[in-house]
Motif scaffolding. Structure first.
Motif, PDB file in Angstrom:
ATOM      1  N   LEU A 180      31.577   0.920   1.383  1.00 22.19           N
ATOM      2  CA  LEU A 180      31.472  -0.258   2.234  1.00 22.19           C
ATOM      3  C   LEU A 180      32.816  -0.966   2.300  1.00 22.19           C
ATOM      4  O   LEU A 180      33.436  -1.227   1.273  1.00 22.19           O
ATOM      5  N   VAL A 181      33.246  -1.260   3.509  1.00 27.38           N
ATOM      6  CA  VAL A 181      34.521  -1.965   3.656  1.00 27.38           C
ATOM      7  C   VAL A 181      34.339  -3.121   4.622  1.00 27.38           C
ATOM      8  O   VAL A 181      33.812  -2.950   5.724  1.00 27.38           O
ATOM      9  N   ARG A 182      34.746  -4.263   4.186  1.00 24.34           N
ATOM     10  CA  ARG A 182      34.719  -5.422   5.079  1.00 24.34           C
ATOM     11  C   ARG A 182      36.069  -6.138   4.973  1.00 24.34           C
ATOM     12  O   ARG A 182      36.447  -6.612   3.899  1.00 24.34           O
ATOM     13  N   LEU A 183      36.814  -6.150   6.091  1.00 21.97           N
ATOM     14  CA  LEU A 183      38.054  -6.909   6.120  1.00 21.97           C
ATOM     15  C   LEU A 183      37.817  -8.145   6.979  1.00 21.97           C
ATOM     16  O   LEU A 183      37.403  -8.029   8.132  1.00 21.97           O
ATOM     17  N   GLU A 184      38.114  -9.294   6.420  1.00 19.27           N
ATOM     18  CA  GLU A 184      37.969 -10.518   7.195  1.00 19.27           C
ATOM     19  C   GLU A 184      39.196 -10.716   8.075  1.00 19.27           C
ATOM     20  O   GLU A 184      40.166  -9.971   8.006  1.00 19.27           O
ATOM     21  N   LYS A 185      39.161 -11.784   8.825  1.00 20.09           N
ATOM     22  CA  LYS A 185      40.220 -12.079   9.789  1.00 20.09           C
ATOM     23  C   LYS A 185      41.608 -11.980   9.149  1.00 20.09           C
ATOM     24  O   LYS A 185      41.837 -12.516   8.055  1.00 20.09           O
ATOM     25  N   ASN A 186      42.503 -11.262   9.831  1.00 24.61           N
ATOM     26  CA  ASN A 186      43.902 -11.130   9.398  1.00 24.61           C
ATOM     27  C   ASN A 186      44.114 -10.417   8.056  1.00 24.61           C
ATOM     28  O   ASN A 186      45.221 -10.416   7.535  1.00 24.61           O
ATOM     29  N   ALA A 187      43.077  -9.832   7.523  1.00 26.37           N
ATOM     30  CA  ALA A 187      43.254  -9.089   6.263  1.00 26.37           C
ATOM     31  C   ALA A 187      43.814  -7.702   6.566  1.00 26.37           C
ATOM     32  O   ALA A 187      43.662  -7.183   7.667  1.00 26.37           O
TER      33      ALA A 187
END
Lengths: 427, 251
Positions: A180-187
């Protein structure tokens, strides 16, 4: 805010018990796909279905875990956060992922999903249990895999290196992973996954659910370079919000039966998606890449380059689907697929598949199937280079275009070396 | 050094070489001239070992060894070099890597140790300068994006690097302007010595103003119909090929 180890398993069970229970029920009712299914037309699964396998949990009961030397499987000069799975089981003792930048969560899903609802919420979001036998079983056996969550504006200092090592000598392991991968804004993050098989060849089923928020950036390398005779069925689903970028490099020069499904959907404008793939099938091996870029919204770009070499009785499949939906005006989509066939028995099924429902778009695709150029070969030989070496030089040059696209420079030379070694052993 | 006896060769059913005899000794420069389609390029290809030709009769003895039994790379390592009429572009293989591999493969064949990296780079610089090849071209892929002149200079550069016993220049002058032609000829003249030999295949006499041959042969319809010294080339330039052909046919 992590729970004591002893409570982890219990809370894990509670958290996903109904999902797992449902998956167990569905699994038995779903048969394996066969060549009668359009999506699996050229990819018989006999090599996989004929195996008697054991899941890592059950293996644990009989085997005492030893500590393998993993150093030779890492890249020299690559400083990375490290996660190690050994015979399908996470090895905390071999991993190094504690010194992460603030705002980053990384670890095995069992450890991170409890406290991280963003990651927990990803399970089953992009991959549905009942899609097919593999998705159902992957969910039913939900336990192993990593979770990565990078908060707003955080740029990971180092790449993340995930090593899947199999050295079990006797039994055929069936290892399922849900990543599972979740990158938030600008990450921003770079993920390198490498498969190394030194023992009995396993059956591996890694599945990824990746969610990229606005302006985030992920480079994702899938190094199927030392799979030995493994069967690998992978599914990677990515959703991209506006201005995000996803680059996938899939390098496959090992494996008996490899099927990669790689699918990205654009949810916001100005997304960029890059797929770079290299496949090398010889002997009786089969490598199948099914890719999809789903341009669902306007002003996005995708660029896909897959190259392959097929020798012996090897077989490759490239099915590259680019969907440009009616709303997706101003889409730029490029795809190319080039395969070299060495010998009369080598086979490739190349199917570029563009479905365009918008009218103001730039889309192109090209597929070629050819052989090593006789003029080039003679030129090299006339300078004293043996035929074997000359062929290798030409094949390496052909494939090198994909390796050169890997943005981590420190990986290119070892990848060239590994490929070069592999090309010397074509059968 | 090179002895060709009664060489006959064909492509599929068409006989191109119909009995070639040629003797080249160390220190000599031979020119082969002839009209289009006379078999000039076939001769150079057959000597270098290109596939697609069937040798039906004859022998090619080079320093006591029968070349027809050897692979192209073995012939190269024995000391035969072919400068191509149309040098091939090879994307993805850098000039430097290509030459280093070639030199080391030839050394391996002769039982010699690989070339030292520093010595190799030094030699590259010197020889590139000698033939007037821009150093930045070394980093590029073999011949890729090179102009016609640069490709031919690159052939002579490789010749200088590999230092063969026998160099065959297959219409190296074609498509060259006068400056490039001079540079190529200068390179060749610097490489000439009493131990090596050159076989210059050309359509025009022009190149022979710069690379002065010891012997000139006229190839016509798969045979050498006349041999002479450098004055033969001048005569051909003046009168064309027809008179030689007619003399042969009436003889």
């Amino acid at each position: 805010m992590s729970l004591p180890e002893s409570e982890l398993a219990v809370s894990w069970q509670n958290q996903f018990s109904s999902l797992i229970a449902e998956a167990k029920e569905v699994e038995s009712s779903l048969p394996f796909p066969t060549v009668r299914d359009e999506e699996w037309k050229y990819t018989p699964l006999r090599a996989l279905t004929s195996q008697t396998t054991i899941t890592p949990e059950n293996l644990q009961l009989t085997q005492i875990p030893i500590s393998p030397d993993i150093r030779e499987h890492l890249f020299i000069g690559l400083d990375a956060h490290l996660l190690v799975w050994h015979n399908g089981v996470f090895r905390k003792d071999l991993s190094r992922y504690q010194s992460l930048p603030q705002g980053t969560t990384l670890g095995p899903i069992e450890e991170v999903t409890g406290a991280n609802s963003a990651l927990a919420g990803l399970i089953g979001k992009l991959i549905k249990t009942g899609e097919n036998r593999f998705t159902a079983r992957n969910t039913a056996l939900l336990k192993e895999g990593y979770g990565l969550h990078v908060e707003k504006g955080v740029i990971l200092d180092k790449p993340i290196f995930v090593l899947y090592l199999f050295d079990e000598q006797e039994l055929v392991i069936e290892a399922n992973f849900r990543n599972l991968v979740r990158l938030e804004k600008n990450a921003q993050a770079t993920l390198i996954e490498k498969w190394v098989v030194t023992g009995k060849s396993p059956v591996v089923v890694p599945m990824h659910e990746i969610s990229l928020d606005g302006q985030s950036k992920l480079e994702h390398l899938n190094l199927q370079t030392s799979l030995s005779e493994s069967c690998s069925i992978s599914l990677t689903r990515v959703e991209q919000e506006r201005d995000s970028s996803y680059l996938n490099d899939t390098l496959t020069w090992s494996g008996k039966l490899v099927r990669n499904n790689l699918e990205t959907v654009h949810l916001g404008n100005n997304c960029w998606t890059g797929y770079n793939g290299l496949y090398l099938a010889d002997s009786e091996n089969l490598i199948d890449n099914h890719t999809l870029v789903d341009h669902a919204v306007p002003h996005c770009e995708s660029n896909e380059t897959y190259k392959g070499i097929v020798a012996g009785h090897g077989k490759a499949v490239f099915n590259g689907k680019v969907m440009v939906r009616q709303d997706a005006q101003k889409t730029n989509a490029y795809q190319s697929n080039n395969t070299l066939l060495l010998g009369d028995h080598a086979l490739v099924y190349a199917k570029p598949q563009l479905e365009i429902y918008a009218d103001d778009v730039k889309c192109s695709h090209g597929a070629t199937v050819g052989q090593v150029d006789g003029q080039e070969l003679f030129y090299l030989r006339a300078r004293g280079i043996s035929e074997t070496e000359a062929r290798k030089l030409l094949l390496l040059a052909f494939a090198g275009e994909i390796i050169d696209r890997v943005s981590l420079e420190s990986l290119r030379e070892p990848l060239y070396d590994s490929l070069s070694q592999r090309l010397s052993q074509l059968s | 050094m090179l002895t060709i006896n009664g060489l006959k060769a064909r492509i599929e059913e068409k006989e191109i070489l119909k009995g070639i005899n040629l003797q080249i000794n160390p220190g000599e420069v031979h020119a082969i001239m002839g009209p289009n389609g006379s078999g000039k390029s076939t001769l150079s290809s057959v000597v270098a070992g290109k596939e697609g030709y069937e040798v039906t009769e004859g022998e090619i003895i080079f320093n006591g060894k029968e070349m027809l039994e050897l692979e192209p790379e073995e012939r190269a390592a024995e000391g035969i070099f072919l400068a191509f009429q149309y040098p091939v572009e090879i994307p993805g293989v850098s000039n430097t890597n290509f030459l280093k591999t070639a030199i080391n493969e030839q050394r391996k064949y002769r039982g010699e140790a690989p070339v030292e990296a520093a010595a190799f780079l030094k030699m590259m610089r010197e020889k590139a300068e000698m033939v007037g090849l821009k150093p930045e071209l070394m980093k590029r892929a073999v011949n890729q994006g090179f102009s016609g002149g640069e490709k031919k200079r690159n052939e002579i550069f490789q010749l200088a690097m590999l230092n063969p016993k026998l160099a065959i220049l297959d219409e190296t002058d074609s498509g060259l302007d006068i400056d490039a032609l001079r540079a190529v000829a200068d390179g060749v003249n610097q490489l000439r010595n009493s131990d090596n030999a050159f076989l210059v295949i050309t359509h025009y006499q022009r190149l022979l103003d710069y690379i002065v041959p010891d012997f000139v042969h006229v190839l016509y319809d798969g045979r050498i119909i006349r041999s002479g010294d450098k004055t033969l080339a001048l005569e051909l330039e003046e009168k064309g090929y027809d008179w030689v052909i007619q003399e042969t046919q009436t003889a």
